[in-house]
Design an enzyme around this catalytic site. Structure first.
Site, PDB file in Angstrom:
ATOM      1  N   ASP A 128       0.898  -1.146   0.000  1.00 24.83           N
ATOM      2  CA  ASP A 128       0.000   0.000   0.000  1.00 24.83           C
ATOM      3  C   ASP A 128       0.936   1.194   0.000  1.00 24.83           C
ATOM      4  O   ASP A 128       1.577   1.474   1.018  1.00 24.83           O
ATOM      5  CB  ASP A 128      -0.885   0.013   1.251  1.00 24.83           C
ATOM      6  CG  ASP A 128      -1.874   1.158   1.194  1.00 24.83           C
ATOM      7  OD1 ASP A 128      -1.451   2.271   0.856  1.00 24.83           O
ATOM      8  OD2 ASP A 128      -3.060   0.941   1.470  1.00 24.83           O
ATOM      9  N   HIS A 129       1.049   1.881  -1.132  1.00 19.74           N
ATOM     10  CA  HIS A 129       2.136   2.866  -1.223  1.00 19.74           C
ATOM     11  C   HIS A 129       1.957   4.025  -0.247  1.00 19.74           C
ATOM     12  O   HIS A 129       2.907   4.724   0.061  1.00 19.74           O
ATOM     13  CB  HIS A 129       2.353   3.344  -2.665  1.00 19.74           C
ATOM     14  CG  HIS A 129       1.368   4.351  -3.156  1.00 19.74           C
ATOM     15  ND1 HIS A 129       0.133   4.015  -3.635  1.00 19.74           N
ATOM     16  CD2 HIS A 129       1.432   5.709  -3.235  1.00 19.74           C
ATOM     17  CE1 HIS A 129      -0.504   5.110  -4.003  1.00 19.74           C
ATOM     18  NE2 HIS A 129       0.263   6.158  -3.758  1.00 19.74           N
ATOM     19  N   HIS A 158      -5.792   2.721   1.183  1.00 23.05           N
ATOM     20  CA  HIS A 158      -5.055   3.897   1.666  1.00 23.05           C
ATOM     21  C   HIS A 158      -5.713   4.564   2.885  1.00 23.05           C
ATOM     22  O   HIS A 158      -5.055   4.849   3.885  1.00 23.05           O
ATOM     23  CB  HIS A 158      -4.913   4.946   0.554  1.00 23.05           C
ATOM     24  CG  HIS A 158      -4.302   4.405  -0.706  1.00 23.05           C
ATOM     25  ND1 HIS A 158      -3.341   3.432  -0.709  1.00 23.05           N
ATOM     26  CD2 HIS A 158      -4.497   4.717  -2.017  1.00 23.05           C
ATOM     27  CE1 HIS A 158      -2.984   3.160  -1.962  1.00 23.05           C
ATOM     28  NE2 HIS A 158      -3.675   3.922  -2.774  1.00 23.05           N
TER      29      HIS A 158
HETATM   30  C1  BG6 Z   1      -3.673   4.683  -6.303  1.00 18.28           C
HETATM   31  C2  BG6 Z   1      -5.036   4.741  -6.944  1.00 18.28           C
HETATM   32  O1  BG6 Z   1      -3.588   3.571  -5.442  1.00 18.28           O
HETATM   33  O2  BG6 Z   1      -3.438   5.871  -5.572  1.00 18.28           O
HETATM   34  C3  BG6 Z   1      -5.159   5.962  -7.834  1.00 18.28           C
HETATM   35  O3  BG6 Z   1      -5.258   3.568  -7.705  1.00 18.28           O
HETATM   36  C4  BG6 Z   1      -4.791   7.209  -7.079  1.00 18.28           C
HETATM   37  O4  BG6 Z   1      -6.476   6.074  -8.359  1.00 18.28           O
HETATM   38  C5  BG6 Z   1      -3.447   7.049  -6.363  1.00 18.28           C
HETATM   39  O5  BG6 Z   1      -4.723   8.281  -8.004  1.00 18.28           O
HETATM   40  C6  BG6 Z   1      -3.157   8.218  -5.454  1.00 18.28           C
HETATM   41  O6  BG6 Z   1      -1.858   8.114  -4.983  1.00 18.28           O
HETATM   42  P1  BG6 Z   1      -1.022   9.422  -4.608  1.00 18.28           P
HETATM   43  O7  BG6 Z   1       0.237   8.893  -4.021  1.00 18.28           O
HETATM   44  O8  BG6 Z   1      -0.809  10.151  -5.896  1.00 18.28           O
HETATM   45  O9  BG6 Z   1      -1.862  10.192  -3.642  1.00 18.28           O
END
Ligand code: BG6
Length: 495
Positions: free
Chosen positions: A184-185, A247
């Site tokens: 989960d980044h 997230h």
């Molecule tokens: C991803 C989603 O996991 O996270 C995307 O699939 C979203 O739809 C993105 O745009 C948002 O990540 P960040 O790091 O740009 O806030």
């Protein structure tokens, strides 16, 4: 040449590794993963024999692949590309044309990896989840799953609890849990780890981090972007599964978890799991009362006109997929009983922000002239656009009278800590190679998250109502403001 800022934090070299990137020509690989690896190379973390093998179906030559990676890295690395260092990095890059479903193709991979069997082997699956099982089986059949092998699974991990369970079972039949890294980044974002530092590195906040002291919490991840060419995927997914299930719930866990007994991965993940399990279920009529789903119509973001969701490519003309969700949630524990947690995420919103806002109680009795204290006694942990922490307190307004006004104590990490930050994927990729599971989701966490999410979707599926419409470039449907407004609060940033 490295700047003095970079020299101040020498990065520790990684163990010898081979990283095999399934989906090696895909969007995530090109936009995030390969640029992140290049940056770790620049930081001096690559051991001499490190290798990255991009794997995809297209029958291109290695040189073509390198050219593709170079072009995208140029585009996505803010500092651009130093030609000499790029050439040196590209020596560790390779390409294998492979049909993931064809077992005999894996011999090509086996031949490439044969000369370093003891190295850490990372299989990063940035593919459709439908391929996870067959890839793992074929890796095992080709004898590639060594004791030092790890598999990294990108989201979406399933469409619901049952399909996630299926993926976990199939992957778990080949890789033991300690070798599975579910990404989960958001957990790789510096600000999220900083929240752990804030909570568990200081004694100051702990006594305040509870019911009676905290009045309510808001967690917002708002995006200006729309579906960006991912219409077909997004229309099958929606904001609840794309953002909330992973997230937002992970942010909630980090915010609300009990202090773990150590920073051992399982100690941290045990505490996160308890939060997920303590989430009060929202079932049937509760969903209507506590959840708002929205879908954007045409509008303007930053003054630029944008199409509505239904006009985007790949979207069914009568789609009821939500691009916005707001939820009022409760955590049934001694610490949090009765404290509302408002979660909100959406595409095509007014601003790009990701933040956790903690509103503390007012003083029980004020001895000062009445002031508008709204907004004071508030802690904002901002993940995006800047990594910052702002504590808003009431202080005296300068002048003769004893009047109070809100003032900010602000810590901007980029300004205060003169060390370059790691992008989320840099952190997570190096953690995989080092074998640190702390920032990855365990199977039971994923299961608990789906268990809470599934009834929300089920309730929507049984309802005839369409998602509430909101104008692109706004803060979402009016119903989201009412959701929090009827409790006497407003969303942070919304005027
Ligand atoms: C991803 C989603 O996991 O996270 C995307 O699939 C979203 O739809 C993105 O745009 C948002 O990540 P960040 O790091 O740009 O806030």
């Amino acid at each position: 040449m490295a700047s003095s800022r970079e020299r101040s934090t020498p990065a520790k070299q990684l163990p010898d590794f081979d990283l095999v990137l399934f989906g090696g020509t895909g969007d995530l690989a090109m936009r995030k993963l390969l640029p992140a690896l290049f940056r770790r190379y620049l930081a001096g973390q690559f051991p001499a024999h490190a290798r990255i093998v991009g794997v995809a179906r297209s029958g291109i030559e290695r040189d073509d692949y390198l050219a593709q990676v170079e072009a995208s890295s140029k585009k996505y690395l803010p500092a651009g590309l130093d030609a000499m260092r790029w050439t040196a990095f590209s020596r560790s890059l390779d390409y294998a044309c492979l049909d993931a479903t064809n077992a005999s193709d894996y011999q090509k991979l086996a031949a490439k990896l044969a000369n370093n069997p003891a190295a850490v082997r990372v299989f990063f699956l940035s593919t459709a989840p439908a391929l996870f099982q067959i890839i793992c089986q074929n890796l095992a059949a080709a004898g590639l799953v060594t004791a030092a092998a790890r598999v990294v699974l990108e989201k979406p991990l399933g469409q619901d609890r049952a399909s996630a369970d299926n993926i976990n079972q199939n992957v778990g039949a080949i890789f033991p849990e300690r070798q599975i890294y579910r990404i989960d980044h958001y957990l790789g974002k510096e600000a999220v780890q900083n929240l752990l530092a804030l909570r568990f590195g200081n004694s100051l906040f702990e006594p305040l981090w509870r019911r009676g002291r905290v009045r309510h919490v808001q967690i917002t991840v708002a995006e200006e972007l729309g579906v960006e060419g991912r219409g077909a995927f997004y229309d099958q997914t929606g904001a609840l599964r794309d953002m909330v299930q992973n997230h937002l719930l992970q942010l909630l866990c980090i915010m609300a978890m009990e202090p773990p007994v150590s920073n051992h991965p399982d100690a941290v993940r045990d505490e996160k799991l308890k939060v997920l399990r303590a989430l009060k279920p929202l079932l049937g009529a509760d969903v209507d009362a506590n959840v708002v789903r929205g879908q954007y119509r045409a509008g303007a973001v930053n003054g630029v006109p944008v199409a509505g969701y239904l006009e985007e490519e790949g979207i069914a003309p009568d789609s009821t997929t939500e691009t916005f969700v707001a939820i009022k949630a409760h955590i049934d524990t001694w610490r949090w009983a009765g404290v509302p947690f408002y979660l909100r995420t959406g595409k095509r919103m007014q601003e790009q922000i990701a933040e956790i806002v903690i509103h503390f109680e007012d003083v029980p009795h004020s001895i000062f002239e009445r002031v508008a204290s709204a907004g004071a006694n508030r802690l904002v942990i901002s993940l995006q656009p800047r990594d910052s922490i702002t504590l808003t307190i009431l202080a005296k307004n300068p002048g003769e009278t004893m009047r109070l006004r809100p003032v900010d104590l602000r810590l901007d990490m980029a300004e205060s800590v003169k060390t370059p930050q790691l992008d989320a994927y840099e952190r997570l990729l190096t953690d995989v190679i080092k074998g640190n599971l702390t920032l990855f989701m365990r199977r039971d966490e994923l299961d608990a998250a789906w268990r809470w999410i599934d009834p929300l979707r089920e309730a929507w599926m049984q309802s005839d109502e369409r998602p509430k419409s909101y104008t692109a470039g706004s803060w979402g449907p009016a119903a989201a403001s009412s959701l929090i407004g009827k409790d006497g609060y407003v969303w942070h940033g919304e005027t």
